[in-house]
Design a protein around this motif. Structure first.
Motif, PDB file in Angstrom:
ATOM      1  N   ALA A 217      83.822  63.017  30.741  1.00 24.45           N
ATOM      2  CA  ALA A 217      82.766  62.285  31.453  1.00 24.45           C
ATOM      3  C   ALA A 217      81.408  62.546  30.808  1.00 24.45           C
ATOM      4  CB  ALA A 217      82.743  62.698  32.920  1.00 24.45           C
ATOM      5  N   ASP A 218      81.182  63.778  30.374  1.00 20.74           N
ATOM      6  CA  ASP A 218      79.915  64.087  29.701  1.00 20.74           C
ATOM      7  C   ASP A 218      79.782  63.305  28.396  1.00 20.74           C
ATOM      8  OD1 ASP A 218      79.230  65.851  31.679  1.00 20.74           O
ATOM      9  OD2 ASP A 218      79.959  67.636  30.613  1.00 20.74           O
ATOM     10  N   VAL A 219      80.876  63.185  27.657  1.00 24.46           N
ATOM     11  CA  VAL A 219      80.833  62.414  26.419  1.00 24.46           C
ATOM     12  C   VAL A 219      80.530  60.952  26.715  1.00 24.46           C
ATOM     13  CG1 VAL A 219      82.235  61.567  24.498  1.00 24.46           C
ATOM     14  CG2 VAL A 219      82.338  63.966  25.138  1.00 24.46           C
ATOM     15  N   ALA A 220      81.172  60.382  27.753  1.00 21.69           N
ATOM     16  CA  ALA A 220      80.929  58.970  28.100  1.00 21.69           C
ATOM     17  C   ALA A 220      79.489  58.756  28.535  1.00 21.69           C
ATOM     18  CB  ALA A 220      81.905  58.552  29.201  1.00 21.69           C
ATOM     19  N   ALA A 221      78.963  59.676  29.373  1.00 21.51           N
ATOM     20  CA  ALA A 221      77.590  59.531  29.858  1.00 21.51           C
ATOM     21  C   ALA A 221      76.591  59.630  28.708  1.00 21.51           C
ATOM     22  CB  ALA A 221      77.301  60.609  30.910  1.00 21.51           C
ATOM     23  N   ASN A 222      76.797  60.580  27.819  1.00 20.56           N
ATOM     24  CA  ASN A 222      75.873  60.736  26.699  1.00 20.56           C
ATOM     25  C   ASN A 222      76.011  59.607  25.687  1.00 20.56           C
ATOM     26  OD1 ASN A 222      74.335  63.470  26.841  1.00 20.56           O
ATOM     27  ND2 ASN A 222      76.419  63.996  27.467  1.00 20.56           N
ATOM     28  N   SER A 223      77.213  59.068  25.567  1.00 16.73           N
ATOM     29  CA  SER A 223      77.387  57.915  24.685  1.00 16.73           C
ATOM     30  C   SER A 223      76.624  56.707  25.224  1.00 16.73           C
ATOM     31  CB  SER A 223      78.879  57.597  24.558  1.00 16.73           C
ATOM     32  OG  SER A 223      79.078  56.495  23.709  1.00 16.73           O
ATOM     33  N   ALA A 224      76.699  56.512  26.564  1.00 17.47           N
ATOM     34  CA  ALA A 224      75.946  55.416  27.179  1.00 17.47           C
ATOM     35  C   ALA A 224      74.444  55.655  27.045  1.00 17.47           C
ATOM     36  CB  ALA A 224      76.329  55.277  28.651  1.00 17.47           C
ATOM     37  N   GLY A 225      74.030  56.895  27.238  1.00 14.89           N
ATOM     38  CA  GLY A 225      72.611  57.216  27.081  1.00 14.89           C
ATOM     39  C   GLY A 225      72.119  56.945  25.676  1.00 14.89           C
ATOM     40  N   LEU A 226      72.948  57.216  24.686  1.00 13.99           N
ATOM     41  CA  LEU A 226      72.575  56.934  23.304  1.00 13.99           C
ATOM     42  C   LEU A 226      72.430  55.436  23.066  1.00 13.99           C
ATOM     43  CD1 LEU A 226      72.089  57.913  20.415  1.00 13.99           C
ATOM     44  CD2 LEU A 226      74.565  57.879  20.044  1.00 13.99           C
TER      45      LEU A 226
ATOM     46  N   GLN B 163      69.429  62.337  21.996  1.00 15.77           N
ATOM     47  CA  GLN B 163      70.653  61.874  22.625  1.00 15.77           C
ATOM     48  C   GLN B 163      71.860  62.068  21.712  1.00 15.77           C
ATOM     49  OE1 GLN B 163      70.121  60.824  25.806  1.00 15.77           O
ATOM     50  NE2 GLN B 163      72.345  60.949  26.078  1.00 15.77           N
ATOM     51  N   GLN B 164      71.648  61.875  20.415  1.00 16.21           N
ATOM     52  CA  GLN B 164      72.734  62.107  19.458  1.00 16.21           C
ATOM     53  C   GLN B 164      73.164  63.574  19.461  1.00 16.21           C
ATOM     54  OE1 GLN B 164      70.887  60.592  15.902  1.00 16.21           O
ATOM     55  NE2 GLN B 164      71.974  58.623  16.026  1.00 16.21           N
TER      56      GLN B 164
ATOM     57  N   ALA C 268      53.413  54.884  18.576  1.00 18.36           N
ATOM     58  CA  ALA C 268      53.761  56.130  19.266  1.00 18.36           C
ATOM     59  C   ALA C 268      55.007  55.937  20.126  1.00 18.36           C
ATOM     60  CB  ALA C 268      52.591  56.610  20.106  1.00 18.36           C
ATOM     61  N   GLN C 269      55.067  54.789  20.820  1.00 17.37           N
ATOM     62  CA  GLN C 269      56.236  54.517  21.650  1.00 17.37           C
ATOM     63  C   GLN C 269      57.494  54.342  20.797  1.00 17.37           C
ATOM     64  OE1 GLN C 269      54.942  51.072  23.854  1.00 17.37           O
ATOM     65  NE2 GLN C 269      53.968  52.308  25.474  1.00 17.37           N
ATOM     66  N   HIS C 270      57.338  53.708  19.633  1.00 20.92           N
ATOM     67  CA  HIS C 270      58.483  53.535  18.732  1.00 20.92           C
ATOM     68  C   HIS C 270      58.961  54.880  18.191  1.00 20.92           C
ATOM     69  CE1 HIS C 270      60.400  52.428  14.790  1.00 20.92           C
ATOM     70  NE2 HIS C 270      61.080  51.671  15.656  1.00 20.92           N
ATOM     71  N   ASP C 271      58.027  55.746  17.814  1.00 20.08           N
ATOM     72  CA  ASP C 271      58.393  57.094  17.342  1.00 20.08           C
ATOM     73  C   ASP C 271      59.080  57.892  18.443  1.00 20.08           C
ATOM     74  OD1 ASP C 271      57.286  56.463  14.913  1.00 20.08           O
ATOM     75  OD2 ASP C 271      55.374  57.478  15.305  1.00 20.08           O
ATOM     76  N   SER C 272      58.552  57.763  19.677  1.00 18.83           N
ATOM     77  CA  SER C 272      59.155  58.489  20.800  1.00 18.83           C
ATOM     78  C   SER C 272      60.578  58.004  21.051  1.00 18.83           C
ATOM     79  CB  SER C 272      58.299  58.277  22.047  1.00 18.83           C
ATOM     80  OG  SER C 272      58.891  58.916  23.171  1.00 18.83           O
ATOM     81  N   ALA C 273      60.797  56.677  20.896  1.00 15.86           N
ATOM     82  CA  ALA C 273      62.143  56.136  21.087  1.00 15.86           C
ATOM     83  C   ALA C 273      63.098  56.692  20.031  1.00 15.86           C
ATOM     84  CB  ALA C 273      62.095  54.606  21.031  1.00 15.86           C
ATOM     85  N   ASN C 274      62.613  56.824  18.808  1.00 16.58           N
ATOM     86  CA  ASN C 274      63.459  57.391  17.750  1.00 16.58           C
ATOM     87  C   ASN C 274      63.788  58.859  18.027  1.00 16.58           C
ATOM     88  OD1 ASN C 274      63.678  55.050  16.214  1.00 16.58           O
ATOM     89  ND2 ASN C 274      61.773  55.464  15.089  1.00 16.58           N
ATOM     90  N   VAL C 275      62.802  59.597  18.560  1.00 19.11           N
ATOM     91  CA  VAL C 275      63.041  60.998  18.928  1.00 19.11           C
ATOM     92  C   VAL C 275      64.087  61.087  20.031  1.00 19.11           C
ATOM     93  CG1 VAL C 275      62.017  63.060  19.945  1.00 19.11           C
ATOM     94  CG2 VAL C 275      60.796  61.808  18.164  1.00 19.11           C
ATOM     95  N   ARG C 276      63.996  60.158  21.026  1.00 12.16           N
ATOM     96  CA  ARG C 276      64.991  60.163  22.096  1.00 12.16           C
ATOM     97  C   ARG C 276      66.389  59.865  21.559  1.00 12.16           C
ATOM     98  NH1 ARG C 276      60.792  57.747  25.085  1.00 12.16           N
ATOM     99  NH2 ARG C 276      61.585  55.644  24.658  1.00 12.16           N
TER     100      ARG C 276
END
Length: 445
Positions: free
Chosen positions: A98-107, A183-184, A171-179
């Motif tokens: 379940a953790d793998v599925a949740a983190n995959s969706a988050g990614l 997430q990865q 800045a928002q684009h860089d933050s999205a890349n960091v997320r």
């Protein structure tokens, strides 16, 4: 003269003669030591180091628990052949999956946000480029007096607002890349936890030990507490005998030396092998712990691990069988001079020096360090009557005989016993040879 008186006189004379003869023999044998002797012979000697241990596969692995959980499926049985990558066991993995599925969706969400931010960044960049061009054109017109101040200020304000919007979008684009990166990493962690619930064979081999059953709960090791062992996989294509060699013999053992291996479970059979590994660390015999793992010094006997690889072992060998390896450490030529081991003795140099017959021992005299040095040698019988100490240089030691490199010649007669005599015999002593006596060493406590 009466008959009885004559008989008494004759008996007296006989007794007197017997006493004279006995005294003469006693004086003749006074100081004579009875010894046993042997001859220096030529033969081949083989030096063997014997050590005991157990049969082990050269390559094996204990598959230990990497996660806490219940075994829901065992895919193998003890004694089963397995291939590399074959499934061995499965632990419960509902939460980790379940953790793998949740983190995959988050990614996936993070990547979608990053795409949206990238599009917004492109729009902001386009607006910034357009307003910059309008601002520069208005600046030139204003400086030429062709447009009023208000119009120039409006273009400047529009450009500054577009530049700020571009910075925010970047800045928002860089933050999205960091997320996405974050997430990865979280997904990799969850995937690693999930992978630890599945066990596969690391190499081709046999399941030699399976101490668990389906439904049991296994735990991972913590600090000094070992974790659960699910099974042992062994590669039985290469079988070895792991033996412990005494510290006094290890200096003679070399990699590549031949060995004869016997197994207690297979009496009467001998298998050939060769030394493939020699341990560097000594192990205390009573505990089996390496001396490098203890801080306290120990005077106990120590052993070294030696691995003997079988050249053509039988197919029915099993790990853990008790075994003995006889390692051939040296072999001499067929015409090597040899003597019995028990003939070799030692004397101090001071005892070998000739002393005047009338010299009296000085109880206050202290021997020099040189006089205390020990010399190895044998007693050679000269003329069948006198034992002379001869220093010898020895070589390979066999089971009952030892090689002589220097000091003797073939057929020299040497003193071989008894143990008590060899320990106390003086150089130049008169000896009497009696090889009919039992050649049993006399030991003294």
């Amino acid at each position: 003269m009466k008959l009885k008186k004559k008989i008494a006189i004759v008996l007296g004379i006989v007794l007197l003669l017997a006493a004279v003869v006995g005294f003469t023999i006693h004086k003749k044998n006074e100081g004579v030591v009875t010894v046993q002797t042997g001859r220096v012979s030529r033969q081949s000697i083989t030096s063997i180091v014997s050590a005991s241990g157990e049969i082990r596969p050269k390559n094996f692995v204990n598959v230990g628990a990497n996660a806490f959980g219940k075994i829901i499926k065992l895919y193998v049985k003890e004694g089963q052949q397995v291939k590399t990558g074959q499934m061995l066991a499965q632990l419960e993995n509902v939460q980790s999956a379940a953790d793998v599925a949740a983190n995959s969706a988050g990614l996936t969400v993070a990547k979608s946000d990053a795409l949206a931010m990238e599009a917004g960044n492109k729009r902001a960049l386009s607006d910034a480029d357009r307003t910059k061009s309008e601002y520069q054109r208005a600046k030139g017109l204003f400086e030429s007096g062709l447009i009023p101040q208000s119009e120039f200020d409006a273009k400047k304000t529009a450009y500054e607002g577009a530049a700020a919007a571009l910075a925010q979008a970047q800045a928002q684009h860089d933050s999205a890349n960091v997320r996405i990166t974050q997430q990865q990493a979280t997904l990799r962690r969850a995937s690693d936890v999930l992978s630890k619930t599945t066990y596969v064979a690391p190499f081709d081999g046999v399941v030699t030990n399976l101490p668990v059953r389906e439904g049991e709960t296994v735990v991972i090791g913590i600090q000094n507490s070992p974790g659960s062992t699910l099974m042992t996989i062994a590669d039985l294509s290469v079988i070895t005998a792991e033996v412990k060699v005494d510290e006094t013999d290890i200096v003679n053992v070399k990699v590549g030396q031949n060995a004869d291996v016997t197994i207690d479970a297979m009496p009467g059979q001998t298998f050939k092998g060769h030394v493939s590994e020699i341990g560097d660390n000594a192990m205390v015999r009573s505990t089996g712990v390496a001396t490098t793992q203890t801080t306290a010094g120990s005077k106990e006997a120590k052993d070294f691990k030696v691995v003997v690889t079988g050249d053509n072992p039988p197919q029915n060998l099993r790990p853990g069988l008790s075994t003995t390896a006889k390692i051939t450490t040296a072999t001499t030529a067929a015409d090597t001079l040899t003597i019995p081991i028990q003939a070799v003795t030692v004397r101090q140099k001071g005892d070998l020096k000739e002393k005047p017959k009338d010299a009296k021992p000085d109880p206050m005299a202290k021997p020099s360090p040189e006089d205390k040095e020990e010399v190895q040698g044998v007693f050679v019988v000269r003329g069948g009557k006198t034992a002379q100490f001869v220093p010898v240089k020895t070589g390979v030691t066999g089971t009952t005989d030892i090689e002589v490199k220097d000091g003797l010649t073939a057929n020299d007669e040497i003193v071989t016993g008894s143990y008590k005599v060899l320990r106390t015999l003086k150089p130049g002593a008169n000896v009497k040879i009696n090889n009919e006596a039992p050649k049993k060493e006399e030991e003294e406590s």
